[in-house]
Write a protein that holds these residues in place. Structure first.
Motif, PDB file in Angstrom:
ATOM      1  N   ASN A 241       0.855  -1.184   0.000  1.00 33.84           N
ATOM      2  CA  ASN A 241       0.000   0.000   0.000  1.00 33.84           C
ATOM      3  C   ASN A 241       0.900   1.246   0.000  1.00 33.84           C
ATOM      4  N   PRO A 242       0.886   2.065  -1.071  1.00 28.39           N
ATOM      5  CA  PRO A 242       1.804   3.207  -1.141  1.00 28.39           C
ATOM      6  C   PRO A 242       1.583   4.227  -0.043  1.00 28.39           C
ATOM      7  N   LEU A 243       0.379   4.289   0.536  1.00 27.22           N
ATOM      8  CA  LEU A 243       0.144   5.199   1.649  1.00 27.22           C
ATOM      9  C   LEU A 243       0.910   4.733   2.888  1.00 27.22           C
ATOM     10  N   ARG A 244       0.934   3.414   3.120  1.00 24.97           N
ATOM     11  CA  ARG A 244       1.720   2.890   4.229  1.00 24.97           C
ATOM     12  C   ARG A 244       3.223   3.072   3.987  1.00 24.97           C
ATOM     13  N   GLN A 245       3.616   2.885   2.737  1.00 21.90           N
ATOM     14  CA  GLN A 245       5.026   3.083   2.396  1.00 21.90           C
ATOM     15  C   GLN A 245       5.435   4.543   2.616  1.00 21.90           C
ATOM     16  N   ASN A 246       4.538   5.468   2.251  1.00 24.22           N
ATOM     17  CA  ASN A 246       4.870   6.882   2.384  1.00 24.22           C
ATOM     18  C   ASN A 246       4.758   7.364   3.836  1.00 24.22           C
ATOM     19  N   TYR A 247       4.090   6.583   4.674  1.00 22.33           N
ATOM     20  CA  TYR A 247       3.992   6.952   6.086  1.00 22.33           C
ATOM     21  C   TYR A 247       5.383   7.014   6.722  1.00 22.33           C
ATOM     22  N   LYS A 248       6.239   6.059   6.372  1.00 24.07           N
ATOM     23  CA  LYS A 248       7.607   6.068   6.895  1.00 24.07           C
ATOM     24  C   LYS A 248       8.336   7.331   6.469  1.00 24.07           C
ATOM     25  N   HIS A 249       8.070   7.780   5.230  1.00 22.04           N
ATOM     26  CA  HIS A 249       8.738   8.980   4.717  1.00 22.04           C
ATOM     27  C   HIS A 249       8.271  10.224   5.472  1.00 22.04           C
ATOM     28  N   THR A 250       6.974  10.329   5.714  1.00 19.53           N
ATOM     29  CA  THR A 250       6.455  11.501   6.413  1.00 19.53           C
ATOM     30  C   THR A 250       6.974  11.577   7.853  1.00 19.53           C
ATOM     31  N   GLU A 251       7.080  10.415   8.513  1.00 16.38           N
ATOM     32  CA  GLU A 251       7.606  10.404   9.873  1.00 16.38           C
ATOM     33  C   GLU A 251       9.080  10.801   9.887  1.00 16.38           C
TER      34      GLU A 251
END
Length: 341
Positions: A241-251
């Motif tokens: 899920n790209p939203l879950r993948q991008n969550y790490k980036h936002t954090e």
């Protein structure tokens, strides 16, 4: 003899202005040297030796002349008791040589070409042409194989880079100059590892962390599903899920910029797909096509950060940007270790 030699040298046509004597003069010099050999210190011997050494190293040969016998008397020959006189005529060597020279041989006519040689001459250009075509086809086949190998090994990376470049051009064209844009930024996380952000946009109205995807085919997925599906014809593949993948980036961005509390709400996650994809399920509002990202970012118009905060963000991001080469190498090593693990 002592008067004959100087006289002969004097009347020789090559005595003046020539470095070499004739063969006859050289023979006389040798004869004089042999005659006075028992008196090597005498003037006659020394003079003859000096002349021979200086002018007889490469003597000039005497010219060849035809032999003409004119002083031979008639010889009587007795035949049947009758004495006859036979006169011997002069012999011309040149004429004799011409008579002895064989007549020129007429060259034999050229043999008629064989049918095989004619066919070879006719089809040689055709063979050369087809040989060039075959070589060109072989080179083309090698290029196709090489491209297929590159596409198989680096295809996903190349497609992703093309989609990221497309988004970069759109952001430069559509966003105001006050928006700061960063690409392929490698930053540390709170856990100490590294992560790579495709695009990061910093503005007074919010910070936008953008993940780019270049999948081709139908896309199925929801906001809370751990895995999404891409289908092309009968082939189906799942991806995170790209939203879950991008969550790490936002954090990681929040950690790098030192954001906490209410400021963390101004960090937005965005996922951008290329036009090669077609959504077949209800997707979240922050998932969109690449050409819509600029409009989406400008929907946020309420100020969230002051000028001093923007300068601090820029300083930290520029520091990470200046160390991108080292951080990228460390990140690749980290990814390889995760794959092996």
């Amino acid at each position: 003899m002592r008067f004959t030699l100087p006289l002969l040298l004097f009347i020789s046509p090559l005595a003046f202005g020539q470095k070499q004597y004739t063969e006859g003069a050289c023979l006389l010099l040798q004869h004089q040297m042999a005659q006075f050999a028992h008196q090597p210190n005498s003037h006659n011997y020394q003079s003859a030796k000096r002349e021979f050494d200086n002018h007889c190293q490469n003597p000039i040969p005497a010219p060849v002349k035809d032999l003409v016998l004119t002083n031979i008397p008639a010889k009587p020959i007795t035949v049947g008791g009758v004495k006859n006189t036979v006169t011997i005529k002069p012999v011309n060597n040149t004429a004799a040589a011409k008579a002895a020279t064989p007549p020129p041989v007429k060259p034999a006519p050229a043999a008629a070409p064989k049918p095989a040689d004619v066919l070879t001459a006719l089809f040689a250009p055709v063979l050369v042409f087809f040989g060039s075509i075959l070589a060109l086809l072989l080179m083309l086949a090698m290029v196709i194989v090489l491209l297929a190998f590159v596409a198989a090994r680096y295809g996903a990376r190349i497609k992703g880079a093309l989609a990221e470049r497309q988004l970069h051009r759109i952001l430069l064209r559509e966003l105001p100059t006050s928006y700061q844009h960063y690409r392929n930024l490698v930053i540390p996380t709170a856990k100490g590892d590294l992560t790579e952000v495709d695009h990061l946009v910093v503005s007074a109205y919010g910070i936008f962390v953008i993940e780019v995807k270049n999948y081709r085919g139908w896309i199925f997925g929801g906001e809370k599903q751990p895995q999404w599906t891409v289908q092309r014809f009968r082939s189906k593949n799942q991806f995170m899920n790209p939203l879950r993948q991008n969550y790490k980036h936002t954090e990681a961005v929040k950690h790098l910029l030192g954001l906490n509390g209410k400021d963390t709400e101004a960090v937005h996650s965005v996922v951008a797909f290329s036009q090669r994809a077609e959504f077949k399920s209800q997707i979240p509002k922050n998932v969109m096509y690449i050409d819509l990202v600029g409009d989406y970012l400008q929907q946020f118009y309420l100020p969230c950060f002051g000028d001093e905060q923007i300068r601090q963000f820029s300083a930290r991001l520029n520091m990470a940007l200046s160390s991108r080469k080292v951080l990228t190498k460390m990140h690749l090593a980290q990814v390889k270790a995760e794959v092996k693990g």
